[in-house]
Design a protein around this motif. Structure first.
Motif, mmCIF file in Angstrom:
data_model
loop_
_atom_site.group_PDB
_atom_site.id
_atom_site.type_symbol
_atom_site.label_atom_id
_atom_site.label_comp_id
_atom_site.label_asym_id
_atom_site.label_seq_id
_atom_site.Cartn_x
_atom_site.Cartn_y
_atom_site.Cartn_z
ATOM 1 N N GLY A 56 0.907 -1.197 -0.004
ATOM 2 C CA GLY A 56 0.143 0.044 0.065
ATOM 3 C C GLY A 56 0.742 1.185 -0.131
ATOM 4 O O GLY A 56 0.529 2.199 -0.677
ATOM 5 N N ALA A 60 0.982 3.953 -3.155
ATOM 6 C CA ALA A 60 -0.096 5.266 -2.840
ATOM 7 C C ALA A 60 0.016 6.131 -3.853
ATOM 8 O O ALA A 60 -1.041 6.613 -4.425
ATOM 9 C CB ALA A 60 0.645 5.602 -1.711
ATOM 10 N N VAL A 63 -1.398 5.185 -7.417
ATOM 11 C CA VAL A 63 -2.877 5.195 -7.448
ATOM 12 C C VAL A 63 -3.697 6.773 -7.177
ATOM 13 O O VAL A 63 -4.455 6.977 -7.826
ATOM 14 C CB VAL A 63 -3.417 4.558 -5.920
ATOM 15 N N SER A 110 -6.219 -1.904 -0.826
ATOM 16 C CA SER A 110 -6.517 -0.999 0.286
ATOM 17 C C SER A 110 -6.400 0.524 -0.284
ATOM 18 O O SER A 110 -7.128 1.259 0.198
ATOM 19 C CB SER A 110 -5.527 -1.373 1.308
ATOM 20 N N ARG A 111 -5.288 0.819 -1.180
ATOM 21 C CA ARG A 111 -5.176 1.967 -1.614
ATOM 22 C C ARG A 111 -6.258 2.312 -2.611
ATOM 23 O O ARG A 111 -6.573 3.792 -2.887
ATOM 24 C CB ARG A 111 -3.823 2.329 -2.303
ATOM 25 N N ASP A 116 -8.566 7.082 2.065
ATOM 26 C CA ASP A 116 -8.029 8.027 1.272
ATOM 27 C C ASP A 116 -8.781 8.389 0.043
ATOM 28 O O ASP A 116 -9.016 9.535 -0.817
ATOM 29 C CB ASP A 116 -6.416 7.729 0.941
ATOM 30 N N ALA A 342 -1.319 11.104 -0.263
ATOM 31 C CA ALA A 342 -0.443 9.958 -0.824
ATOM 32 C C ALA A 342 0.910 10.186 0.004
ATOM 33 O O ALA A 342 1.483 9.363 0.360
ATOM 34 C CB ALA A 342 -0.186 9.733 -2.125
ATOM 35 N N ALA A 345 0.788 9.628 3.714
ATOM 36 C CA ALA A 345 0.422 8.211 3.940
ATOM 37 C C ALA A 345 1.466 7.327 3.465
ATOM 38 O O ALA A 345 1.789 6.188 4.151
ATOM 39 C CB ALA A 345 -0.940 7.608 3.146
ATOM 40 N N THR A 346 2.462 7.447 2.760
ATOM 41 C CA THR A 346 3.480 6.674 2.290
ATOM 42 C C THR A 346 4.419 6.114 3.231
ATOM 43 O O THR A 346 4.547 5.007 3.595
ATOM 44 C CB THR A 346 4.038 7.326 0.714
ATOM 45 N N LEU A 349 2.760 3.846 5.654
ATOM 46 C CA LEU A 349 2.238 2.627 5.443
ATOM 47 C C LEU A 349 3.595 1.626 5.411
ATOM 48 O O LEU A 349 3.507 0.575 5.976
ATOM 49 C CB LEU A 349 1.676 2.633 4.095
#
Length: 398
Positions: A56, A60, A63, A110-111, A116, A342, A345-346, A349
């Motif tokens: 994920g 991220a 996506v 999930s991504r 998100d 993203a 989050a990266t 994650l």
């Protein structure tokens, strides 16, 4: 025909309950019977979940670029199909390689499907007026563990873990896919939406462009630490409570009430926190998580202490979810919002990919008591990062 924003919220909310309940929460109930039947260690079982978090993190940004180009409808619908595939694979695993590959698939899913992507869909529609829709959506998502922990527990007890995973896969494919297909296409008009089609102009972001990198770094640290605690307890709270002396049934209901208080915390924010300073909101949400460990320090492993911990933990992560979606929007603005999410989050994650396996190792080697002490220290680091964010930027933006 113009689509109602209320329909969007309800449809996305139902899909979030199912997506979170199956992709994230199912493993905490089904890991033990899987390990027993397949002859694998708990550490290896949760290593698969860690793989999904790692994947994920790596996907991220791609996506985010896909969603910026194609919109939320295409992203979420693709995610539902991918998630159903990964969950169906889990129901059939007998080989470790296939098991790990199933979690690679679920990491991508999930991504494409979780908060998100859904928050970015709401920002696509409402612009910087999306904070209230984000809060409303989070109300639904908070019920995921409350719904799916008991479902997985009782389906496993009656029919086994393979059927439980198939129920999860069917839920996503049959319910989430059509709900996501019903979302408006990118650029479509909606009744009552305040996005690019609305008349209201977006206010300027609170953090100036020159200071964005510092603010993003602090948010990334805060969310990474918070996610480490959340992911570790999503996976291991039930086994840890059992190790501390609770029965399996007691551990399940104590864990399940967390979802109710996630939702109540989000409801309180929606009713009373609309005008709350975003920095204060971030500090409040991470500070409650620190306070949540106090009942365990005072009451030990008693049922009331575990229950109070679960309640405070639920309130905290309920608020943090809104912080994760709404505060970056207020601080940085709408343009490039999905990319900012993203970026934040990266690292989180990737760091939290170690959480399920690391905490499983900690439970084996230092026990659940010291394991909770470890999580308390990480929660304190999350609060410190949000406090530093407030100190550095509140006066600049006031």
């Amino acid at each position: 025909m113009l689509m109602s924003p209320a329909f969007i919220i309800v449809a996305l909310g139902i899909a979030q309950i199912i997506s979170w309940g199956t992709i994230v929460y199912g493993i905490s109930v089904l890991s033990t019977p899987m390990a027993a039947e397949l002859g694998w260690s708990q550490t290896f079982v949760f290593f698969g979940f860690s793989i999904s978090l790692l994947v994920g993190g790596f996907v991220a940004k791609p996506v985010a670029r896909f969603q910026e180009k194609n919109g939320g409808r295409a992203t979420l619908t693709m995610g539902s199909v991918v998630a159903a595939l990964g969950l169906a694979m889990l129901s059939q695993v007998a080989d470790p390689v296939v098991y790990l590959f199933a979690w690679v698939v679920l990491g991508l899913a999930s991504r494409l499907t979780l908060y998100d992507a859904s928050f970015a869909t709401l920002v696509e529609i409402h612009g910087t007026a999306a904070r209230r829709p984000i809060s409303l959506l989070a109300l639904f998502g908070g019920l995921a563990s409350t719904v799916y922990w008991p479902i997985c527990h009782y389906v496993n007890a009656a029919y086994g873990w393979r059927v439980a995973w198939m129920v999860c896969a069917a839920s996503v494919l049959v319910i989430c896919t059509p709900l996501h297909l019903a979302m408006p296409r990118k650029g479509a008009l909606l009744r009552g939406a305040n996005g690019r089609n609305g008349a209201a102009a977006d206010p300027p972001p609170l953090v100036p462009q020159a200071l964005r990198a510092q603010a993003i770094l602090l948010l990334a640290i805060a969310f990474a630490c918070n996610s480490f605690v959340t992911v570790a307890l999503n996976a291991h709270f039930i086994p840890a409570a059992v190790m501390l002396g609770a029965s399996a049934a007691t551990a399940v209901w104590i864990a399940s009430i967390r979802g109710v208080f996630q939702t109540l915390g989000r409801l309180a924010e929606m009713l009373f926190g609309g005008n709350l300073n975003p920095f204060a909101f971030a500090m409040l949400s991470t500070g409650i998580l620190v306070v949540a460990f106090l009942p365990l320090a005072i009451g030990g492993a008693s049922t009331p202490a575990l229950a109070l911990f679960s309640i405070l933990f639920g309130i905290s992560i309920g608020l943090v979810t809104i912080v994760r979606g709404a505060v970056p929007l207020v601080l940085f603005g709408r343009d490039g919002y999905v990319g900012v999410l993203a970026t934040i989050a990266t690292p989180g994650l990737i760091v939290t990919a170690a959480a399920p396996t690391a905490y499983a190792f900690a439970l084996d080697w230092i026990g659940p008591g010291w394991g909770f002490v470890l999580l308390f220290a990480v929660a304190l680091a999350s609060f410190a990062a949000t406090a530093l964010l407030a100190r550095r930027f509140r006066t600049r933006s006031s």
